[in-house]
Design an enzyme around this catalytic site. Sequence first.
Site, PDB file in Angstrom:
ATOM      1  N   LYS A  41       0.918  -1.064  -0.038  1.00 27.03           N
ATOM      2  CA  LYS A  41       0.155   0.043   0.065  1.00 27.03           C
ATOM      3  C   LYS A  41       1.013   1.210   0.058  1.00 27.03           C
ATOM      4  O   LYS A  41       0.419   2.346  -0.417  1.00 27.03           O
ATOM      5  CB  LYS A  41      -0.837  -0.194   1.306  1.00 27.03           C
ATOM      6  CG  LYS A  41      -1.968  -1.101   1.460  1.00 27.03           C
ATOM      7  CD  LYS A  41      -2.545  -1.182   2.882  1.00 27.03           C
ATOM      8  CE  LYS A  41      -3.246  -2.361   3.033  1.00 27.03           C
ATOM      9  NZ  LYS A  41      -3.814  -2.518   4.391  1.00 27.03           N
ATOM     10  N   GLU A  96       7.861   2.749  -6.004  1.00 29.16           N
ATOM     11  CA  GLU A  96       8.016   2.204  -4.425  1.00 29.16           C
ATOM     12  C   GLU A  96       8.017   3.256  -3.644  1.00 29.16           C
ATOM     13  O   GLU A  96       8.340   4.413  -3.947  1.00 29.16           O
ATOM     14  CB  GLU A  96       9.306   1.411  -4.347  1.00 29.16           C
ATOM     15  CG  GLU A  96       9.377  -0.194  -4.665  1.00 29.16           C
ATOM     16  CD  GLU A  96       8.794  -1.026  -3.495  1.00 29.16           C
ATOM     17  OE1 GLU A  96       7.947  -0.191  -2.700  1.00 29.16           O
ATOM     18  OE2 GLU A  96       9.110  -2.144  -3.436  1.00 29.16           O
ATOM     19  N   ASP A  97       7.711   2.903  -2.322  1.00 32.82           N
ATOM     20  CA  ASP A  97       7.648   3.849  -1.227  1.00 32.82           C
ATOM     21  C   ASP A  97       9.044   3.866  -0.659  1.00 32.82           C
ATOM     22  O   ASP A  97       9.613   4.991  -0.594  1.00 32.82           O
ATOM     23  CB  ASP A  97       6.595   3.508  -0.342  1.00 32.82           C
ATOM     24  CG  ASP A  97       6.760   2.110   0.244  1.00 32.82           C
ATOM     25  OD1 ASP A  97       7.496   1.216  -0.134  1.00 32.82           O
ATOM     26  OD2 ASP A  97       6.140   1.866   1.305  1.00 32.82           O
ATOM     27  N   ILE A  98       9.816   2.996  -0.451  1.00 34.70           N
ATOM     28  CA  ILE A  98      10.851   2.906   0.252  1.00 34.70           C
ATOM     29  C   ILE A  98      11.729   1.449  -0.259  1.00 34.70           C
ATOM     30  O   ILE A  98      11.155   0.531  -0.110  1.00 34.70           O
ATOM     31  CB  ILE A  98      10.938   2.873   1.548  1.00 34.70           C
ATOM     32  CG1 ILE A  98      12.391   3.252   2.326  1.00 34.70           C
ATOM     33  CG2 ILE A  98      10.127   1.858   2.464  1.00 34.70           C
ATOM     34  CD1 ILE A  98      12.268   3.808   3.903  1.00 34.70           C
ATOM     35  N   VAL A  99      12.947   1.911  -0.417  1.00 34.60           N
ATOM     36  CA  VAL A  99      13.853   0.582  -0.785  1.00 34.60           C
ATOM     37  C   VAL A  99      14.905   0.564   0.291  1.00 34.60           C
ATOM     38  O   VAL A  99      15.639   1.434   0.697  1.00 34.60           O
ATOM     39  CB  VAL A  99      14.510   0.777  -2.304  1.00 34.60           C
ATOM     40  CG1 VAL A  99      15.367  -0.565  -2.394  1.00 34.60           C
ATOM     41  CG2 VAL A  99      13.567   0.871  -3.350  1.00 34.60           C
ATOM     42  N   ASP A 100      14.963  -0.491   1.007  1.00 32.28           N
ATOM     43  CA  ASP A 100      15.906  -0.638   2.065  1.00 32.28           C
ATOM     44  C   ASP A 100      16.971  -1.867   1.878  1.00 32.28           C
ATOM     45  O   ASP A 100      17.923  -1.356   1.361  1.00 32.28           O
ATOM     46  CB  ASP A 100      14.833  -1.193   3.585  1.00 32.28           C
ATOM     47  CG  ASP A 100      15.713  -1.287   4.858  1.00 32.28           C
ATOM     48  OD1 ASP A 100      16.931  -1.293   4.809  1.00 32.28           O
ATOM     49  OD2 ASP A 100      15.211  -1.620   5.802  1.00 32.28           O
ATOM     50  N   THR A 104      12.648  -6.909  -1.601  1.00 32.65           N
ATOM     51  CA  THR A 104      11.412  -6.642  -2.284  1.00 32.65           C
ATOM     52  C   THR A 104      11.480  -6.408  -3.604  1.00 32.65           C
ATOM     53  O   THR A 104      11.010  -6.892  -4.519  1.00 32.65           O
ATOM     54  CB  THR A 104      10.486  -5.668  -1.344  1.00 32.65           C
ATOM     55  OG1 THR A 104      10.641  -5.840   0.013  1.00 32.65           O
ATOM     56  CG2 THR A 104       8.929  -5.817  -1.823  1.00 32.65           C
ATOM     57  N   LYS A 128      17.022   3.947   1.725  1.00 28.38           N
ATOM     58  CA  LYS A 128      17.880   3.871   2.940  1.00 28.38           C
ATOM     59  C   LYS A 128      19.265   3.795   2.591  1.00 28.38           C
ATOM     60  O   LYS A 128      19.746   2.930   1.805  1.00 28.38           O
ATOM     61  CB  LYS A 128      17.363   2.802   3.803  1.00 28.38           C
ATOM     62  CG  LYS A 128      16.279   3.111   4.601  1.00 28.38           C
ATOM     63  CD  LYS A 128      15.905   2.357   5.841  1.00 28.38           C
ATOM     64  CE  LYS A 128      14.701   2.657   6.750  1.00 28.38           C
ATOM     65  NZ  LYS A 128      14.261   1.494   7.096  1.00 28.38           N
ATOM     66  N   ASP A 155       3.697   3.147   6.649  1.00 28.04           N
ATOM     67  CA  ASP A 155       2.804   2.950   7.886  1.00 28.04           C
ATOM     68  C   ASP A 155       3.767   2.496   9.048  1.00 28.04           C
ATOM     69  O   ASP A 155       4.962   1.970   8.941  1.00 28.04           O
ATOM     70  CB  ASP A 155       1.746   1.932   7.613  1.00 28.04           C
ATOM     71  CG  ASP A 155       2.462   0.501   7.662  1.00 28.04           C
ATOM     72  OD1 ASP A 155       3.185   0.229   7.025  1.00 28.04           O
ATOM     73  OD2 ASP A 155       1.648  -0.282   8.207  1.00 28.04           O
TER      74      ASP A 155
HETATM   75  P1  5GP Z   1      13.277  -4.024   1.404  1.00 28.39           P
HETATM   76  O1  5GP Z   1      12.729  -5.276   0.992  1.00 28.39           O
HETATM   77  O2  5GP Z   1      13.852  -3.056   0.612  1.00 28.39           O
HETATM   78  O3  5GP Z   1      14.284  -4.241   2.750  1.00 28.39           O
HETATM   79  O4  5GP Z   1      12.041  -3.200   2.464  1.00 28.39           O
HETATM   80  C1  5GP Z   1      11.114  -2.792   1.483  1.00 28.39           C
HETATM   81  C2  5GP Z   1       9.861  -2.661   2.089  1.00 28.39           C
HETATM   82  O5  5GP Z   1       9.793  -2.715   3.509  1.00 28.39           O
HETATM   83  C3  5GP Z   1       9.081  -1.434   1.710  1.00 28.39           C
HETATM   84  O6  5GP Z   1       8.276  -1.427   0.632  1.00 28.39           O
HETATM   85  C4  5GP Z   1       8.484  -0.862   3.037  1.00 28.39           C
HETATM   86  O7  5GP Z   1       7.254  -1.641   3.136  1.00 28.39           O
HETATM   87  C5  5GP Z   1       9.043  -1.701   4.207  1.00 28.39           C
HETATM   88  N1  5GP Z   1      10.090  -0.788   4.868  1.00 28.39           N
HETATM   89  C6  5GP Z   1      11.501  -0.608   5.049  1.00 28.39           C
HETATM   90  N2  5GP Z   1      11.870   0.095   5.578  1.00 28.39           N
HETATM   91  C7  5GP Z   1      10.842   1.078   6.053  1.00 28.39           C
HETATM   92  C8  5GP Z   1      10.578   2.212   6.765  1.00 28.39           C
HETATM   93  O8  5GP Z   1      11.595   2.702   7.307  1.00 28.39           O
HETATM   94  N3  5GP Z   1       9.436   2.495   7.187  1.00 28.39           N
HETATM   95  C9  5GP Z   1       8.133   1.728   6.917  1.00 28.39           C
HETATM   96  N4  5GP Z   1       7.101   2.208   6.900  1.00 28.39           N
HETATM   97  N5  5GP Z   1       8.400   0.664   6.114  1.00 28.39           N
HETATM   98  C10 5GP Z   1       9.574   0.233   5.538  1.00 28.39           C
END
Ligand code: 5GP
Length: 171
Positions: A41, A96-100, A104, A128, A155
């Site tokens: 979302k 995407e909202d955020i890539v950590d 994903t 990040k 969220d």
């Molecule tokens: P990744 O797979 O890159 O580690 O993480 C991606 C997903 O983790 C994002 O689409 C998001 O849903 C969630 N996520 C990662 N870091 C954060 C954060 O700091 N805040 C929030 N609300 N969601 C995060």
Amino acid sequence: MKQIDVLYSAEQIAARVKEIAKVINEEHGKKAELVVVGVLKGSFMFMSDLVRHLTMPVRCDFLRVASYHHDVNTGNVRMEFDLTQPVVDQDVLLVEDIVDTGNTLRFLLEHLHSKKPRSLSVASLLYKDVGKARDLVNYVGFTVPDKYVIGYGLDSEGLYRSLPYVGIFKK
Ligand code: 5GP
């Protein structure tokens, strides 16, 4: 509601979204269609603001994945629901909202590549700075510190998505 420090104000986000859209408009051109795919979302607010600044014909679609954040294994991302239309031979922009960690995103890129689009690019509002996936993201809004961020679609346990800014919880 917990107390929040503003990291990026609504005004800063609006200005940055406009800048990203300008680059996409220049790189893509005005004529060819673009399929903009939002990852639900978290990307809903970014995507709705971004598409309003795009000048080419745009189709909007969405998908949703479930991920298990405590596990760093890419295998632990699964598709909850998929695109409604084929994207074969089309230009696709994944939003995407955020890539950590990028897990994903890697999963989604592999999934979308298998649908044989003509091109596939990625826009993420946030990235990040500890992450190792910067090369996978074509358009980044802001690079954020390694803290849990909320607001503007993102969220914490289902809440705070409606905030017009991006923030972090006060200590
Ligand atoms: P990744 O797979 O890159 O580690 O993480 C991606 C997903 O983790 C994002 O689409 C998001 O849903 C969630 N996520 C990662 N870091 C954060 C954060 O700091 N805040 C929030 N609300 N969601 C995060």
